[in-house]
Structures are given as C-alpha cells and as structure tokens.
Motif scaffolding. Structure first.
Motif, PDB file in Angstrom:
ATOM      1  N   VAL A  41       5.809 107.878  13.674  1.00  0.00           N
ATOM      2  CA  VAL A  41       5.050 107.164  14.862  1.00  0.00           C
ATOM      3  C   VAL A  41       4.036 106.601  13.515  1.00  0.00           C
ATOM      4  O   VAL A  41       2.631 105.622  14.054  1.00  0.00           O
ATOM      5  N   ARG A  42       3.835 107.954  12.337  1.00  0.00           N
ATOM      6  CA  ARG A  42       1.808 107.393  11.593  1.00  0.00           C
ATOM      7  C   ARG A  42       2.521 105.876  10.717  1.00  0.00           C
ATOM      8  O   ARG A  42       1.456 105.157   9.993  1.00  0.00           O
ATOM      9  N   TYR A  43       3.572 105.274  10.707  1.00  0.00           N
ATOM     10  CA  TYR A  43       3.831 104.124  10.431  1.00  0.00           C
ATOM     11  C   TYR A  43       4.173 102.956  11.162  1.00  0.00           C
ATOM     12  O   TYR A  43       4.455 102.393  10.491  1.00  0.00           O
ATOM     13  N   CYS A  44       4.398 103.404  12.423  1.00  0.00           N
ATOM     14  CA  CYS A  44       4.121 102.337  13.646  1.00  0.00           C
ATOM     15  C   CYS A  44       2.739 101.186  13.706  1.00  0.00           C
ATOM     16  O   CYS A  44       2.894 100.603  14.940  1.00  0.00           O
ATOM     17  N   THR A  45       2.154 101.157  12.923  1.00  0.00           N
ATOM     18  CA  THR A  45       1.184 100.789  13.084  1.00  0.00           C
ATOM     19  C   THR A  45       1.107  98.924  12.294  1.00  0.00           C
ATOM     20  O   THR A  45       0.446  98.051  12.775  1.00  0.00           O
ATOM     21  N   THR A  46       2.111  98.909  12.288  1.00  0.00           N
ATOM     22  CA  THR A  46       2.647  97.455  11.754  1.00  0.00           C
ATOM     23  C   THR A  46       3.713  97.320  13.124  1.00  0.00           C
ATOM     24  O   THR A  46       5.065  97.605  13.235  1.00  0.00           O
ATOM     25  N   SER A  47       4.069  95.987  12.488  1.00  0.00           N
ATOM     26  CA  SER A  47       5.610  95.502  13.071  1.00  0.00           C
ATOM     27  C   SER A  47       6.457  94.878  12.106  1.00  0.00           C
ATOM     28  O   SER A  47       7.356  93.972  12.417  1.00  0.00           O
ATOM     29  N   ASN A  48       6.044  94.847  11.232  1.00  0.00           N
ATOM     30  CA  ASN A  48       6.173  94.000   9.589  1.00  0.00           C
ATOM     31  C   ASN A  48       7.640  94.205   9.345  1.00  0.00           C
ATOM     32  O   ASN A  48       7.432  96.158   8.597  1.00  0.00           O
ATOM     33  N   ARG A  49       8.658  94.003   9.803  1.00  0.00           N
ATOM     34  CA  ARG A  49       9.677  94.797   9.022  1.00  0.00           C
ATOM     35  C   ARG A  49      10.144  95.128   7.035  1.00  0.00           C
ATOM     36  O   ARG A  49      10.083  96.320   6.853  1.00  0.00           O
ATOM     37  N   GLU A  50       9.364  94.290   6.650  1.00  0.00           N
ATOM     38  CA  GLU A  50       9.045  94.576   4.803  1.00  0.00           C
ATOM     39  C   GLU A  50       8.348  96.050   4.806  1.00  0.00           C
ATOM     40  O   GLU A  50       8.227  96.517   3.581  1.00  0.00           O
ATOM     41  N   GLU A  51       7.274  96.535   5.994  1.00  0.00           N
ATOM     42  CA  GLU A  51       6.033  97.269   6.186  1.00  0.00           C
ATOM     43  C   GLU A  51       6.718  98.088   6.347  1.00  0.00           C
ATOM     44  O   GLU A  51       6.833  99.507   5.949  1.00  0.00           O
ATOM     45  N   LEU A  52       7.445  98.472   7.247  1.00  0.00           N
ATOM     46  CA  LEU A  52       8.128  99.495   7.625  1.00  0.00           C
ATOM     47  C   LEU A  52       9.474  99.806   6.893  1.00  0.00           C
ATOM     48  O   LEU A  52       9.529 101.567   6.946  1.00  0.00           O
ATOM     49  N   GLY A  53       9.512  98.998   6.804  1.00  0.00           N
ATOM     50  CA  GLY A  53      11.526  99.083   5.212  1.00  0.00           C
ATOM     51  C   GLY A  53      11.634 100.828   4.446  1.00  0.00           C
ATOM     52  O   GLY A  53      12.769 101.526   4.751  1.00  0.00           O
ATOM     53  N   SER A  68      12.284 108.079   7.175  1.00  0.00           N
ATOM     54  CA  SER A  68      12.057 109.113   5.895  1.00  0.00           C
ATOM     55  C   SER A  68      11.958 110.661   6.812  1.00  0.00           C
ATOM     56  O   SER A  68      11.752 111.287   6.358  1.00  0.00           O
ATOM     57  N   GLY A  69      12.126 110.886   8.769  1.00  0.00           N
ATOM     58  CA  GLY A  69      11.806 111.376   8.733  1.00  0.00           C
ATOM     59  C   GLY A  69      12.839 112.578   8.372  1.00  0.00           C
ATOM     60  O   GLY A  69      12.838 113.545   8.852  1.00  0.00           O
ATOM     61  N   LEU A  70      14.127 112.409   8.012  1.00  0.00           N
ATOM     62  CA  LEU A  70      15.484 112.811   7.608  1.00  0.00           C
ATOM     63  C   LEU A  70      15.680 112.846   6.560  1.00  0.00           C
ATOM     64  O   LEU A  70      15.920 113.755   5.869  1.00  0.00           O
ATOM     65  N   PRO A  92      13.486 111.127   3.260  1.00  0.00           N
ATOM     66  CA  PRO A  92      11.762 110.082   2.726  1.00  0.00           C
ATOM     67  C   PRO A  92      12.780 109.550   1.238  1.00  0.00           C
ATOM     68  O   PRO A  92      12.003 107.504   1.035  1.00  0.00           O
ATOM     69  N   GLU A  93      14.431 109.574   0.865  1.00  0.00           N
ATOM     70  CA  GLU A  93      14.363 108.702  -0.517  1.00  0.00           C
ATOM     71  C   GLU A  93      15.674 107.572   0.317  1.00  0.00           C
ATOM     72  O   GLU A  93      15.711 106.621  -0.671  1.00  0.00           O
ATOM     73  N   PHE A  94      15.648 107.566   1.715  1.00  0.00           N
ATOM     74  CA  PHE A  94      16.568 107.087   1.723  1.00  0.00           C
ATOM     75  C   PHE A  94      15.916 105.622   1.356  1.00  0.00           C
ATOM     76  O   PHE A  94      17.198 104.800   0.925  1.00  0.00           O
ATOM     77  N   ALA A  95      14.637 104.447   1.738  1.00  0.00           N
ATOM     78  CA  ALA A  95      15.013 103.542   2.174  1.00  0.00           C
ATOM     79  C   ALA A  95      14.993 102.686  -0.252  1.00  0.00           C
ATOM     80  O   ALA A  95      16.132 102.089  -0.493  1.00  0.00           O
ATOM     81  N   SER A  96      15.141 103.964  -0.665  1.00  0.00           N
ATOM     82  CA  SER A  96      14.976 103.474  -2.039  1.00  0.00           C
ATOM     83  C   SER A  96      16.285 103.380  -2.408  1.00  0.00           C
ATOM     84  O   SER A  96      16.443 103.170  -3.890  1.00  0.00           O
ATOM     85  N   ASN A 126      10.263  99.029  16.585  1.00  0.00           N
ATOM     86  CA  ASN A 126       9.598  99.403  14.724  1.00  0.00           C
ATOM     87  C   ASN A 126      10.972 100.178  13.704  1.00  0.00           C
ATOM     88  O   ASN A 126      11.074  99.695  13.448  1.00  0.00           O
ATOM     89  N   ALA A 127      11.759 100.823  15.011  1.00  0.00           N
ATOM     90  CA  ALA A 127      13.034 101.303  14.599  1.00  0.00           C
ATOM     91  C   ALA A 127      13.701 100.597  14.774  1.00  0.00           C
ATOM     92  O   ALA A 127      14.198 101.001  12.720  1.00  0.00           O
ATOM     93  N   PRO A 128      14.420  99.725  15.358  1.00  0.00           N
ATOM     94  CA  PRO A 128      15.422  98.826  14.620  1.00  0.00           C
ATOM     95  C   PRO A 128      14.730  97.342  13.318  1.00  0.00           C
ATOM     96  O   PRO A 128      15.471  97.619  11.911  1.00  0.00           O
ATOM     97  N   LEU A 129      13.274  97.473  13.334  1.00  0.00           N
ATOM     98  CA  LEU A 129      12.793  96.480  12.163  1.00  0.00           C
ATOM     99  C   LEU A 129      12.906  97.430  11.232  1.00  0.00           C
ATOM    100  O   LEU A 129      13.106  96.678   9.910  1.00  0.00           O
ATOM    101  N   ALA A 130      12.616  98.824  11.254  1.00  0.00           N
ATOM    102  CA  ALA A 130      12.353  99.501   9.634  1.00  0.00           C
ATOM    103  C   ALA A 130      14.137  99.408   9.133  1.00  0.00           C
ATOM    104  O   ALA A 130      14.020  99.238   8.129  1.00  0.00           O
ATOM    105  N   LEU A 131      14.627  99.507   9.971  1.00  0.00           N
ATOM    106  CA  LEU A 131      16.213  99.909   8.954  1.00  0.00           C
ATOM    107  C   LEU A 131      16.577  98.542   8.735  1.00  0.00           C
ATOM    108  O   LEU A 131      16.811  98.158   7.844  1.00  0.00           O
ATOM    109  N   GLN A 132      16.230  96.769   9.349  1.00  0.00           N
ATOM    110  CA  GLN A 132      16.229  95.329   8.622  1.00  0.00           C
ATOM    111  C   GLN A 132      15.352  95.455   7.437  1.00  0.00           C
ATOM    112  O   GLN A 132      16.221  95.111   6.544  1.00  0.00           O
ATOM    113  N   GLY A 133      14.117  96.223   8.087  1.00  0.00           N
ATOM    114  CA  GLY A 133      13.360  96.222   5.962  1.00  0.00           C
ATOM    115  C   GLY A 133      13.760  96.541   5.366  1.00  0.00           C
ATOM    116  O   GLY A 133      13.428  96.511   3.897  1.00  0.00           O
TER     117      GLY A 133
END
Lengths: 170, 420
Positions: free
Chosen positions: A25-37, A42-44, A46-50, A72-79
């Motif tokens: 939730v600490r990253y859920c201050t935005t609905s922007n896919r690129e910022e969430l991506g 990262s809860g499981l 932290p390196e996943f996105a990279s 924000n969950a599906p948006l983060a995955l898209q991002g």
C-alpha cells in the motif's frame, strides 16, 4: 486487449498471492502504471520488476489477487511489463479488475503444474490454447462469458462504456 | 426448485423473473460506496461526467476514511478533490474525515437496508450482508462507469449454506466464529460464491453478525448474508427509523453447492497466524508469544461492543510495559458512545492511545506501523505479509477480548485466562 498472440517467459508463484504483496500500500499513492510498475510483486520479490522482460507471464496457483480491491495491483503488473497472468483461480475482485483495466488473464487448472520457471509460453487468442513451447504442451483455456468477452474486445470497461454512451447520445 | 438469497435479489435487481447460478445479469445497484479512492475513480471519467452528468445524486455514498486525517500533501489533495466532486455534483451521502469507516457508516446511517443491492469499491463491502443486503466489492473502473450509467454486470453466484446453532461460551465472540469458518473453508473456499447463514441466530448480536459478514471476503465470498429477524429489526429501528425495506431470504428448498454446520457452544478463542487469514489456531496453542503492539478497531471489530469487551478486561488494570495499545473507534458515534459510558476512560487509564475514527493502521498506510521483527495482535481482518508495515513483522488476528488480554500480559493470551 487480448487480440493476437501473447508470448513470454513464465514466472512461477504459489497459491493466494494477495494484492498487498502484488503492490504494497505504501506505493499505492498513484494510479500511474509506469510509477507502480517498478514495485510490482515487491512484497514477495523486490527484484521482480527488474528481472522480467516485457510480455512475460505470471503463472500461479489458486486465488491469485485475493484481498483488497485495489486496482493498483493489475496496473502495477501492466506497468512492470507483465503480458498475462495464468492461474488456477483468481480473487473475484482482481478478476473484475483485470477485465476492466485490460490485463490479459486466463484460468487454467493445469498450467502451474505443467510449467517450469523460464518456460516459453504462448497464447493465440483465436485458438483458446495456452502453449508451453519449451515443453511442447498445449492446454485448453476457459472461455470468458459473452458479456465479459465484449468488454475485453472493446479494450476494457471504460472504452466499452464510452462506446455505449456515445451510441446513446446519437 | 426454490431460490437462494442471491438468486432472488439478482432477479429483482435485473428485472428478470428468475436467474440461475452462472448467469450474467445487468443490475442497477441501490447504492455505490467509494472512499478515499473516489478521487482516482472520478478522475477516470471527469470529462464524461461533464458531458453526461452523474447518473443519480443518491446513488453514491462517499466516506473519507482510509488515511484520515491526511498524512501528507498528496493525500490531502485527494481528499480536497473528493470534496469538490461532492459539491459540484450534489452528492447526497457524503461523510468527511472523522465520521468513521465507510462500512460502519453504511449500516449506522441506515443506508444499507434489507433486500438492497449495494456495490462498493472496497473488498469489505460484504459487511452489510449482516442487515440482509446483497453487498459486494467491485473495482475502481467499474465504480467510475457506475457513476455514469448506474449499472454493471454480476455473475449469479452459487451459494454455500452455513447453519449455526447454540450460543457462545464465555470469552468467545463473532470474530472467533468467522475465523473458525475461514479456517475450515479456506481463503478461497467461497471464491465467486455467496454464503448464507441459517439456524439459531438469536445468540448472535448485530455487532457479531457485522463482524462475520465483514470477513466473508477473506474466504473469497461475493457476499455473506443473514436473514432479517427481531435483532435486525431492532437495529434498523434505531439506525434507519421509518425506512421502508423489503427483506429477502432463501426458500427452504433452495439449491446449495455446499453445507457447513457450526455449534457456537463448542468454539474457543482463536487467532489467524501469519501470514494468512485461514491459518487459524486456538489462542492457547500460540499463547506466550510476546507482542509489541495490540490494535483494536476497524470495520471488523471497532464497534462499541468490541471496545466494551476490551474494557471489561482492562478496566482498573494496566497494559504490559513495552506494549502499544491502539484503539480506533469505527465511527464518531461509537467514539461518543464509548466516551459516554466510560469505556474510553477505562482503556486510556489502562494505557491505550486513542485515534480518530477511520481505518487506522489496518491497511498499512499510517498510524501505527510495525518494525521488522515486531509482532501485533490485531482485531482487523488481514494479516498478509507486510500489510501493516514491515514485511518482517507478524500480525495475528483475534477478537477484541484476545487483543485486550494480550495487551495486558504482553504475550498472546487466551482471554478466558484473565477475564474477571
């Protein structure tokens, strides 16, 4: 959203992957896919996105996306570049979220047990099949209900409803 | 063949004679609940709202509750955007910062009523099944288009029938019952499905029913519904005086996919252990583990009877050194009730900190997050890894009595050990 062919490597997860670990939730201050991506999963891990390449698949067990209704969950995955999520089942609000924001997702009882980390996966929408290219397997995918398929075809709920509203006005 | 609660409500709300599980229907909800996420929801359709207008001023119910008062400038700007939307479009049902948690306000203000269909962009919308509403969580995009069109689709769910009998023994609360059910059904055992509660419900207070229905989502349920009985009618007479409503309940010969039976008299205090809500064990099996924080509050267990239960243990006593006890009433009226009857005084004298009505640290945004290695006993609804701060912290879920008992001793404690 899900027209043509989806292709990517498999990233495996277990059962009950909740939305708090998909996007804390600490990253859920935005609905922007690129910022969430960058924080996706990262809860499981932290390196996943990279680590993932654009188009890669998440393959998981039961109840993927359970817990909070956060979009924000599906948006983060898209991002992060996730091309599709394949799971035995989904949390019901995540299921609706995925349809409505246009994240390709597929229910398959077998995929997670027929797939190793890094396997090359492919979905051709018109076939209704998930192909594990690495292992030479093809698995049938559950069909979307017709009304849901219409929303997916339109590219998500906003596009679908705008089309209807425009029609209503004319 | 008879019909279930879900089948009857969805037939009524879709204008069809009858519906069957698996069918997808287009429905018009009676209310749409949104909270701090209203700003993001409205932003999705800001231009469309200008063009087509808000479909109805009485449809939305908006409560700012998740991060209150605002923790930073970004949050404050979100709250301000909500207030502008409410004013510009004449939203009838708006509760600003300090009024309480949205799910408590929906029932306390008489907005969720028997037989209604209520959708909310929050997973714990299922709470109002306690007052016989078909209430379920949806997502933000859907909430946004509902503001424009007033309608959306729902799949008619299969239903699980839970039969309750007996009365709670000393020290056992609704929270222990629902945790026990979730432990048995599993975190996804009711996924996409409805849950109905039948049997001898006389011993289950409205606050207990609200706790039980609230946590339906923690077994995946689309809704968790109770019938209307004398307790419901008394609750509605107090909170929705004069309201007209049409209760709905299942036929005796309705078809279910699964049945469960629980005798309340055989239950004992339980906790959900980290990091899953269905990881349930009797408190006595984990007793003695040190806790650094105890949290009493939320839409699950922040009601007056919950605070009173905690005070029944802590009155005239002190919490253990090194324990932080956070108490957050679920609404302003609960706060007032707990002030008036001495409950808050007893808790504060025992060493509690009291926070403003809202969600508090439950979702991990502010007001009492956990450091690595810390352990919290919480009356909230989720103990997912990292939800309440560090991913190296542990959250145990338990009843208000278990929270109070553990705060007093400084270790996880079966409340029956310390009850007066």
């Amino acid at each position: 959203m899900t027209v043509g062919t989806l292709e990517g490597r498999a990233w495996l997860f277990g059962d009950h992957v909740d939305t708090d670990v998909i996007i804390p939730v600490r990253y859920c201050t935005t609905s922007n896919r690129e910022e969430l991506g960058p924080h996706a999963m990262s809860g499981l891990d932290p390196e996943f996105a990279s680590k993932i390449a654009p188009g890669d698949f998440i393959v998981a067990g039961h109840n993927f996306g359970c817990g909070s209704s956060r979009e924000n969950a599906p948006l983060a995955l898209q991002g992060a570049g996730v091309g599709a999520v394949v799971a035995i089942s989904f949390g019901r609000i995540f299921y609706r979220n995925a349809i409505n924001v246009g994240l390709p997702f597929f229910e398959s009882p077998e995929a997670v047990s027929c797939c190793g980390p890094g396997d090359l996966l492919q979905v051709r929408m018109e076939e209704g099949l998930l192909r594990n290219v690495t292992r030479g397997l093809a698995l049938a995918l559950a069909k979307y209900p017709p009304q849901v398929a219409e929303i997916i075809e339109a590219g998500g709920l906003e596009a679908y409803v705008r089309r209807r509203l425009t029609g209503r006005g004319s | 063949m008879g019909k279930t609660f879900a089948e009857k409500v969805l037939a009524r709300k879709s204008g069809l004679d009858a519906v069957v599980p698996g069918q997808i229907v287009t429905v018009r909800p009676d209310h749409l609940l949104t909270h701090d996420n209203t700003s993001a929801i409205v932003a999705k359709v800001a231009q469309d709202l200008k063009t087509y207008g808000l479909v109805s001023q009485s449809l939305p119910v908006i409560a700012i509750d998740h991060v209150v008062p605002a923790v930073d400038e970004k949050t404050a700007a979100g709250h301000a955007a909500i207030r502008r939307f409410v004013q510009e479009y004449g939203v009838e049902h708006f509760f600003d910062v300090g009024e309480g948690v949205c799910h408590q306000l929906m029932v306390e203000k008489g907005l969720a009523l028997p037989g209604m269909l209520v959708l909310g962009s929050d997973s714990h919308t299922c709470t109002y099944g306690a007052v016989n509403a078909f209430a379920t969580g949806i997502d933000r995009t859907e909430a946004a288009v509902l503001l424009l069109t007033g309608e959306t689709w729902l799949r008619v769910p299969e239903t699980i029938k839970v039969i309750l009998e007996g009365a709670f023994p000393h020290g056992v609360m609704g929270k222990d019952l629902i945790l026990r059910i979730i432990g048995e059904v599993g975190a996804d055992g009711a996924n996409y499905k409805a849950v109905e509660f039948h049997g001898d419900l006389a011993g289950l207070s409205m606050d207990d029913r609200l706790t039980v229905a609230n946590m339906g989502i923690e077994m995946g349920a689309k809704l968790a519904a109770f019938p209307v009985d004398a307790s419901t009618e008394a609750y509605l007479a107090a909170h929705a005086p004069g309201a007209i409503y049409a209760p709905v309940w299942a036929d005796a010969d309705a078809a279910y996919i699964h049945g469960l039976r629980f005798n309340l008299s055989t239950l004992e205090p339980v906790v959900a252990k980290p990091h899953a809500v269905d990881n349930v064990a009797p408190v006595r099996e984990v007793a003695g583990l040190p806790v650094q924080q105890a949290f009493l509050g939320t839409c699950t267990n922040g009601r007056l009877s919950d605070l009173q239960a905690a005070a029944s243990i802590l009155k005239g006593r002190r919490i253990a050194p090194g324990v932080r006890l956070l108490v957050i009433p679920a609404s302003r009226s609960i706060f007032q009730g707990a002030m008036a009857d001495g409950t808050l005084a007893a808790l504060v004298e025992a060493g509690a900190m009291v926070g403003p009505p809202g969600c508090g640290p439950c979702l991990g945004a502010h007001q009492g997050l956990l450091a690595p290695g810390e352990r919290c006993i919480s009356s909230s609804n989720r103990n997912f890894q990292g939800r309440m701060g560090s991913k190296d912290a542990e959250v145990f879920l338990g009843s208000p009595l278990t929270v109070a008992a553990s705060a007093m001793t400084g270790v996880l404690t079966d409340p029956r050990e310390v009850m007066k």
